[in-house]
Design a protein around this motif. Structure first.
Motif, PDB file in Angstrom:
ATOM      1  N   ASP A 175      42.263 107.378  29.558  1.00 32.40           N
ATOM      2  CA  ASP A 175      41.751 108.205  28.471  1.00 32.40           C
ATOM      3  C   ASP A 175      40.537 108.977  28.982  1.00 32.40           C
ATOM      4  O   ASP A 175      39.702 108.419  29.709  1.00 32.40           O
ATOM      5  CB  ASP A 175      41.308 107.329  27.290  1.00 32.40           C
ATOM      6  N   SER A 176      40.402 110.239  28.589  1.00 34.86           N
ATOM      7  CA  SER A 176      39.275 111.023  29.094  1.00 34.86           C
ATOM      8  C   SER A 176      37.935 110.389  28.716  1.00 34.86           C
ATOM      9  O   SER A 176      36.993 110.367  29.525  1.00 34.86           O
ATOM     10  CB  SER A 176      39.347 112.462  28.564  1.00 34.86           C
ATOM     11  N   SER A 273      32.213 111.670  27.359  1.00 35.25           N
ATOM     12  CA  SER A 273      31.515 110.546  26.733  1.00 35.25           C
ATOM     13  C   SER A 273      30.228 110.322  27.498  1.00 35.25           C
ATOM     14  O   SER A 273      30.017 110.896  28.579  1.00 35.25           O
ATOM     15  CB  SER A 273      32.365 109.264  26.682  1.00 35.25           C
ATOM     16  N   MET A 274      29.358 109.474  26.933  1.00 41.24           N
ATOM     17  CA  MET A 274      28.032 109.271  27.507  1.00 41.24           C
ATOM     18  C   MET A 274      27.626 107.804  27.412  1.00 41.24           C
ATOM     19  O   MET A 274      28.111 107.083  26.548  1.00 41.24           O
ATOM     20  CB  MET A 274      26.995 110.137  26.775  1.00 41.24           C
ATOM     21  N   VAL A 275      26.723 107.418  28.282  1.00 41.59           N
ATOM     22  CA  VAL A 275      26.118 106.082  28.240  1.00 41.59           C
ATOM     23  C   VAL A 275      24.614 106.247  28.143  1.00 41.59           C
ATOM     24  O   VAL A 275      23.993 106.937  28.964  1.00 41.59           O
ATOM     25  CB  VAL A 275      26.476 105.253  29.489  1.00 41.59           C
ATOM     26  N   ASP A 290      40.744 118.809  30.816  1.00 42.69           N
ATOM     27  CA  ASP A 290      41.925 118.750  31.683  1.00 42.69           C
ATOM     28  C   ASP A 290      42.175 117.283  32.015  1.00 42.69           C
ATOM     29  O   ASP A 290      41.339 116.640  32.654  1.00 42.69           O
ATOM     30  CB  ASP A 290      41.710 119.552  32.961  1.00 42.69           C
ATOM     31  N   MET A 291      43.333 116.749  31.597  1.00 44.25           N
ATOM     32  CA  MET A 291      43.593 115.323  31.776  1.00 44.25           C
ATOM     33  C   MET A 291      43.867 114.934  33.225  1.00 44.25           C
ATOM     34  O   MET A 291      43.888 113.750  33.556  1.00 44.25           O
ATOM     35  CB  MET A 291      44.776 114.908  30.900  1.00 44.25           C
ATOM     36  N   ARG A 292      44.062 115.914  34.104  1.00 45.01           N
ATOM     37  CA  ARG A 292      44.332 115.549  35.500  1.00 45.01           C
ATOM     38  C   ARG A 292      43.123 114.898  36.168  1.00 45.01           C
ATOM     39  O   ARG A 292      43.287 114.123  37.111  1.00 45.01           O
ATOM     40  CB  ARG A 292      44.794 116.778  36.277  1.00 45.01           C
ATOM     41  N   GLY A 293      41.922 115.190  35.659  1.00 45.05           N
ATOM     42  CA  GLY A 293      40.728 114.526  36.191  1.00 45.05           C
ATOM     43  C   GLY A 293      40.734 113.034  35.917  1.00 45.05           C
ATOM     44  O   GLY A 293      40.622 112.223  36.851  1.00 45.05           O
TER      45      GLY A 293
END
Length: 420
Positions: A175-176, A273-275, A290-293
């Motif tokens: 999941d991205s 997303s972030m931490v 881009d989901m390829r990443g």
């Protein structure tokens, strides 16, 4: 919270499954004709020195595409969930390979993807949609494969089962959002984490009130502003059920309490997303959508795949916006937190009831707001799972069966009342 390795994804641990080959990694792709699968194949074909596909699985509705994929990748085995698709698949393979060439081995039936998931390989990419991905997930873990997990539902409905099997670092999220958290968490230790910030595009209905959503159509819901996905996932993104599932998934993957996982609306979908760490620093992972990443992270970790996906053009101006979540218009995230805290079979009930309601909505039987209203009622009727019981696959299946049946009953009742 102790600073111990997560039983699942941990960016500091590079899981090395038994039997990993030198050179190109042997990959099995489950759900190869879907969105994740086709993008993974594009990545593999552009990196033949890194990846080699040994097996492909699909539901069986696109046998021509499956045969073409098998031929281009020289896969050894193809699997279809439908027995009635075997003859058509065999003919499609013959058309690709020629009458005198040996075609791949064919596996067929509901257990075909599970069989393929435990076949010899380095990494299994589980890109199946829905809770039917649970059995292949468990099979891949039992077989000692590295698991690139795009099938969030298997973790949602079978969290304790998955966690009991997974070795540290064995699951890499695809999941991205979770691939982003995975990378950002590499900046510190778990003891340093204050909160996880899961970003949401807001879907096609961002900014609308609950009243505004009463009359939206399936066509409206399927018009996602950022991502091209299958219909169920796209509707889940419109209701934000998808984001609720991701909150549960983040809790299970990273052992962070629910009260320290927040959802932030970010329409551009640049920051995935972030931490936030205890010193006030926030680490964000950002790329153009881009989901390829994320797929490349799942297949290649701990190495990065050059040019897996586009990068930003920093010579051009960019605007990044962030907004708080409207819990009244989009109650799915709050309900997901609730079922995640209940644990047991509650997440399975939530997911199964939602799948039934999305189907009813797409078929014009249920209004958009009726999706979450019905799911909420099913979850409430299910109640609190019994404390102290160990979850089994049979428990999950039983809960799902009940939830689907009850959701259909409530949908039929609402339809009858609307027509009366």
């Amino acid at each position: 919270m102790t600073d111990r390795p997560s039983p699942l994804a941990d960016p500091h641990i590079a899981f090395a499954p038994h039997g990993a080959a030198d050179g190109a990694r042997d990959i099995v792709i489950l759900g190869s004709t879907g969105s994740i699968g086709t993008q993974a194949i594009d990545l593999v074909l552009r990196n033949p020195d890194r990846f080699r596909v040994t097996g492909l699985s699909a539901a069986g509705g696109k046998v021509g595409l499956l045969a073409e994929q098998a031929h281009r990748l020289r896969a050894e085995t193809v699997a279809v969930a439908r027995h009635d698709a075997v003859d058509a698949l065999r003919e499609a393979l013959r058309a690709q390979y020629g009458r005198n060439d040996t075609i791949p081995e064919i596996l067929a039936g509901p257990e075909a993807a599970t069989q393929l998931a435990e076949s010899p390989c380095h990494t299994v990419l589980n890109g199946i949609t829905g809770s039917i991905g649970l059995a292949p997930t468990l099979a891949a873990l039992r077989a000692g494969r590295s698991l690139a997990l795009a099938n969030k539902e298997s973790l949602i409905v079978g969290g304790p089962l998955v966690k009991a099997l997974a070795k540290p670092g064995q699951i890499i999220p695809v999941d991205s959002e979770h691939a982003a958290l995975f990378q950002a968490l590499a900046s510190g230790t778990r003891a340093d984490v204050r909160k996880l910030l899961v970003t949401a595009s807001g879907g096609p209905f961002r900014g609308r009130s609950k009243a505004d959503l009463a009359d939206v159509t399936p066509e409206d819901a399927l018009a996602h502003p950022t991502w091209a996905m299958g219909p169920v996932i796209t509707v889940n993104s419109a209701t934000l059920v998808n984001k609720g599932l991701e909150v549960i998934e983040a809790h299970l993957l990273y052992d962070i309490p629910f009260d320290r996982i927040e959802v932030v609306v970010h329409p551009q979908s640049y920051v995935h997303s972030m931490v936030e760490f205890t010193d006030g620093s926030t680490m964000a992972q950002a790329t153009p959508p881009d989901m390829r990443g994320p797929i490349a992270i799942g297949l290649g970790w701990p190495e990065r795949v050059p040019d897996a996906a586009p990068a930003f053009d920093w010579t051009k101006a960019l605007s990044w916006e962030f907004f708080p979540l409207d819990d009244e218009a989009f109650p799915a995230v709050g309900l997901a937190r609730h079922v995640g805290q209940l644990a047991g079979t509650a997440p399975a009930v939530f997911n199964a009831a939602n799948e039934e309601c999305v189907d009813a909505f797409l078929n014009g039987v249920l209004p958009f707001n009726g999706i979450m209203e019905t799911v909420t009622e099913v979850v409430a009727e299910h109640g609190t799972p019994r404390a102290g019981t160990s979850l089994t696959v049979a428990d999950v299946l039983e809960a799902e069966t009940w939830a689907r049946a009850r959701a259909r009953e409530l949908t039929a009742k609402a339809t009858a009342e609307a027509r009366a």
